[in-house]
Design a protein around this motif. Sequence first.
Motif, PDB file in Angstrom:
ATOM      1  N   UNK A  21       0.859  -1.197   0.000  1.00  0.00           N
ATOM      2  CA  UNK A  21       0.000   0.000   0.000  1.00  0.00           C
ATOM      3  C   UNK A  21       0.887   1.238   0.000  1.00  0.00           C
ATOM      4  N   UNK A  22       0.975   1.872  -1.151  1.00  0.00           N
ATOM      5  CA  UNK A  22       1.828   3.060  -1.294  1.00  0.00           C
ATOM      6  C   UNK A  22       0.949   4.275  -1.589  1.00  0.00           C
ATOM      7  N   UNK A  23       1.156   5.335  -0.827  1.00  0.00           N
ATOM      8  CA  UNK A  23       0.475   6.591  -1.122  1.00  0.00           C
ATOM      9  C   UNK A  23       1.381   7.757  -0.750  1.00  0.00           C
ATOM     10  N   UNK A  24       1.249   8.839  -1.479  1.00  0.00           N
ATOM     11  CA  UNK A  24       1.977  10.076  -1.175  1.00  0.00           C
ATOM     12  C   UNK A  24       1.085  10.953  -0.319  1.00  0.00           C
ATOM     13  N   UNK A  25       1.701  11.787   0.493  1.00  0.00           N
ATOM     14  CA  UNK A  25       0.944  12.645   1.403  1.00  0.00           C
ATOM     15  C   UNK A  25       1.506  14.061   1.329  1.00  0.00           C
ATOM     16  N   UNK A  26       0.651  15.053   1.432  1.00  0.00           N
ATOM     17  CA  UNK A  26       1.066  16.448   1.258  1.00  0.00           C
ATOM     18  C   UNK A  26       1.238  17.143   2.601  1.00  0.00           C
ATOM     19  N   UNK A  27       2.310  17.924   2.702  1.00  0.00           N
ATOM     20  CA  UNK A  27       2.495  18.841   3.832  1.00  0.00           C
ATOM     21  C   UNK A  27       2.679  20.236   3.248  1.00  0.00           C
ATOM     22  N   UNK A  28       1.914  21.193   3.766  1.00  0.00           N
ATOM     23  CA  UNK A  28       1.914  22.520   3.169  1.00  0.00           C
ATOM     24  C   UNK A  28       1.369  23.525   4.165  1.00  0.00           C
ATOM     25  N   UNK A  29       1.446  24.771   3.794  1.00  0.00           N
ATOM     26  CA  UNK A  29       0.845  25.862   4.553  1.00  0.00           C
ATOM     27  C   UNK A  29      -0.484  26.198   3.904  1.00  0.00           C
ATOM     28  N   UNK A  30      -1.562  26.114   4.703  1.00  0.00           N
ATOM     29  CA  UNK A  30      -2.890  26.409   4.157  1.00  0.00           C
ATOM     30  C   UNK A  30      -2.958  27.847   3.651  1.00  0.00           C
ATOM     31  N   UNK A  31      -3.759  28.071   2.603  1.00  0.00           N
ATOM     32  CA  UNK A  31      -3.991  29.412   2.055  1.00  0.00           C
ATOM     33  C   UNK A  31      -5.472  29.567   1.764  1.00  0.00           C
ATOM     34  N   UNK A  32      -5.854  30.741   1.303  1.00  0.00           N
ATOM     35  CA  UNK A  32      -7.249  30.984   0.958  1.00  0.00           C
ATOM     36  C   UNK A  32      -7.636  30.115  -0.241  1.00  0.00           C
ATOM     37  N   UNK A  33      -8.865  29.600  -0.209  1.00  0.00           N
ATOM     38  CA  UNK A  33      -9.372  28.873  -1.357  1.00  0.00           C
ATOM     39  C   UNK A  33      -8.910  27.443  -1.470  1.00  0.00           C
ATOM     40  N   UNK A  34      -8.589  26.801  -0.330  1.00  0.00           N
ATOM     41  CA  UNK A  34      -8.212  25.389  -0.386  1.00  0.00           C
ATOM     42  C   UNK A  34      -9.440  24.553  -0.764  1.00  0.00           C
ATOM     43  N   UNK A  35      -9.282  23.536  -1.608  1.00  0.00           N
ATOM     44  CA  UNK A  35     -10.435  22.715  -2.006  1.00  0.00           C
ATOM     45  C   UNK A  35     -10.952  21.892  -0.833  1.00  0.00           C
ATOM     46  N   UNK A  36     -12.262  21.870  -0.666  1.00  0.00           N
ATOM     47  CA  UNK A  36     -12.865  21.136   0.443  1.00  0.00           C
ATOM     48  C   UNK A  36     -13.301  19.752  -0.021  1.00  0.00           C
ATOM     49  N   UNK A  37     -13.670  18.924   0.937  1.00  0.00           N
ATOM     50  CA  UNK A  37     -14.187  17.591   0.631  1.00  0.00           C
ATOM     51  C   UNK A  37     -15.432  17.687  -0.250  1.00  0.00           C
ATOM     52  N   UNK A  38     -16.341  18.592   0.099  1.00  0.00           N
ATOM     53  CA  UNK A  38     -17.580  18.737  -0.653  1.00  0.00           C
ATOM     54  C   UNK A  38     -17.301  19.172  -2.087  1.00  0.00           C
ATOM     55  N   UNK A  39     -16.383  20.096  -2.291  1.00  0.00           N
ATOM     56  CA  UNK A  39     -16.051  20.577  -3.635  1.00  0.00           C
ATOM     57  C   UNK A  39     -15.402  19.475  -4.468  1.00  0.00           C
ATOM     58  N   UNK A  40     -14.563  18.657  -3.827  1.00  0.00           N
ATOM     59  CA  UNK A  40     -13.941  17.554  -4.560  1.00  0.00           C
ATOM     60  C   UNK A  40     -14.985  16.522  -4.963  1.00  0.00           C
ATOM     61  N   UNK A  41     -15.945  16.251  -4.092  1.00  0.00           N
ATOM     62  CA  UNK A  41     -16.984  15.266  -4.413  1.00  0.00           C
ATOM     63  C   UNK A  41     -17.888  15.759  -5.547  1.00  0.00           C
ATOM     64  N   UNK A  42     -18.122  17.058  -5.575  1.00  0.00           N
ATOM     65  CA  UNK A  42     -19.028  17.605  -6.590  1.00  0.00           C
ATOM     66  C   UNK A  42     -18.309  18.004  -7.868  1.00  0.00           C
ATOM     67  N   UNK A  43     -16.974  18.005  -7.836  1.00  0.00           N
ATOM     68  CA  UNK A  43     -16.208  18.397  -9.016  1.00  0.00           C
ATOM     69  C   UNK A  43     -16.151  19.889  -9.237  1.00  0.00           C
ATOM     70  N   UNK A  44     -16.428  20.671  -8.186  1.00  0.00           N
ATOM     71  CA  UNK A  44     -16.476  22.127  -8.331  1.00  0.00           C
ATOM     72  C   UNK A  44     -15.242  22.832  -7.778  1.00  0.00           C
ATOM     73  N   UNK A  45     -14.213  22.079  -7.397  1.00  0.00           N
ATOM     74  CA  UNK A  45     -13.018  22.687  -6.809  1.00  0.00           C
ATOM     75  C   UNK A  45     -12.316  23.561  -7.839  1.00  0.00           C
ATOM     76  N   UNK A  46     -11.979  24.782  -7.435  1.00  0.00           N
ATOM     77  CA  UNK A  46     -11.287  25.733  -8.310  1.00  0.00           C
ATOM     78  C   UNK A  46     -10.363  26.602  -7.446  1.00  0.00           C
ATOM     79  N   UNK A  47      -9.572  27.433  -8.107  1.00  0.00           N
ATOM     80  CA  UNK A  47      -8.784  28.425  -7.396  1.00  0.00           C
ATOM     81  C   UNK A  47      -7.361  27.993  -7.137  1.00  0.00           C
ATOM     82  N   UNK A  48      -6.574  28.883  -6.482  1.00  0.00           N
ATOM     83  CA  UNK A  48      -5.149  28.602  -6.265  1.00  0.00           C
ATOM     84  C   UNK A  48      -4.902  27.377  -5.382  1.00  0.00           C
TER      85      UNK A  48
END
Length: 484
Positions: free
Chosen positions: A62-89
């Motif tokens: 079981x191999x997966x990559x994981x992200x570490x970052x500093x949150x910013x405005x406009x991060x995609x949410x779970x709901x936006x990813x499920x609906x396909x509406x994620x946009x922005x920086x």
Amino acid sequence: MGQEWRNRLEFFDQYVMNEIPIRLIRLSDMKLVGRNEVRTHFRPSVPQRAYGNIPYHPTHTVRYAILSHRWQQGEPSYTEMRSGSARGPGYEKLKKFCENARARAFEFAWSDTCCIDERSSAELDESIRSMFRWYRNSDLCIIHLAQSETIADIMDDEWMERGWTLQELLAPRKIKLFNKHWAPMTGHINDKSELTKETGVMKTLGRATGIPLSDVWNFEPGPVRVDERMTWAARRKTTRAEDVAYSLMGLFNVSIQVAYGEGGDRAFGRLVEAIMQTGDPSVFNWTGEAADYHPSSVIPRSPQNFADRTLRLPSGWSTAHWGRGLLAMTMTSLGLRVPLVLFPLNVNSFTPSTNGGHLMTVECPLCPSIQMTFVGQLNHNETYQFALGIVNYTLGSCDVPRIRGKSVAFILQRSRDNTLSLPNTVYLPKAKDFVGLKAISPPQHEYYPWRKASRTGLVEITFPNMPSDSIFYVSPEYLEVVYL
């Protein structure tokens, strides 16, 4: 199907359902998938037989990559990813992460912005408690430093100052650093590999975080070196006050319930209580104000209390180093119940301090060479007793305390209870009213329970004419249960 393979498949199934994130991003179509789909995808890859002497572990499959970052405005949410509406920086950043993961032959990836359904309190609780383990079990942690272009820029990057990114640096066994343009910051496949231990990027990470290189490279979680590890978090910030505590659970390998709204001091107090249950006395090595909501005087307010400590404990000082020496700590309504070896202290002098309180010089009558000065908080109308409460003793097979030549102790104080001296409060029972009761005359003086002297931390004691790592035995009469 042989029994060995069945056992391996059961091991694999248990691992996928309990040790990896609740859902991952499937990189082929950028869709969120749950553990069942991940299990179905990887299960055919579980080997039927072992290869050589290497035992099978699901991380091999079981191999997966994981992200570490500093949150910013406009991060995609779970709901936006499920609906396909994620946009922005924020979504563009996510796509860059996924592109780099696919370029390294990953089929699945995870990001905290969109892979957690924060509408579910149960899922949020599980995710926060499991976060360290999820980063630990990843095959690669991709770290995006949005304010850095060169390795030198790392020193001033906000990623180094956030609370959650501390565990995101320490937990993964493999990391890869990318700058703000998503360009790799080194030529190494893994910036935590054996080849990178002494490289410029690792040394820069050590300087930027204040963490020893040995821990940056190969960190092992657990409730040890508590005082030192707390300092790593002291200058870090979180958006939610409670996250100061929640983001440290994995580092100390403890678990507490997530309860946003309780306040940062209460969340941190519960974290410290969980650490105390493991018995390592380094949790006591802090100074400053104790938490004002708690009945115990040894619960600090925040990691900053540890950064302000004046005593630097040497490596291996802990009683765990001696075996059978961890303190039996239990939190009660009266405070922390803990047995300490108590040596009395006499006050030689005290004068008003410019910072409030009184500058006091005390001496141990059992070992007159032990003298110390501290600022105590005294009430002129009270009578006090003082003592040293040694914490890094061990008990021999006959429950006889063993003291080290160089020991560590609390300064304890208690005041006289004058309420029992009032007229008409103490009576001697009359013999005719009782049968077989052994009543005694009252003691000359009664005292309130021992407390840690206000604003003091642990102090170091060096006993004369003894090597620091030697031990000597004292009578069990000096061992006393106190409530701090």
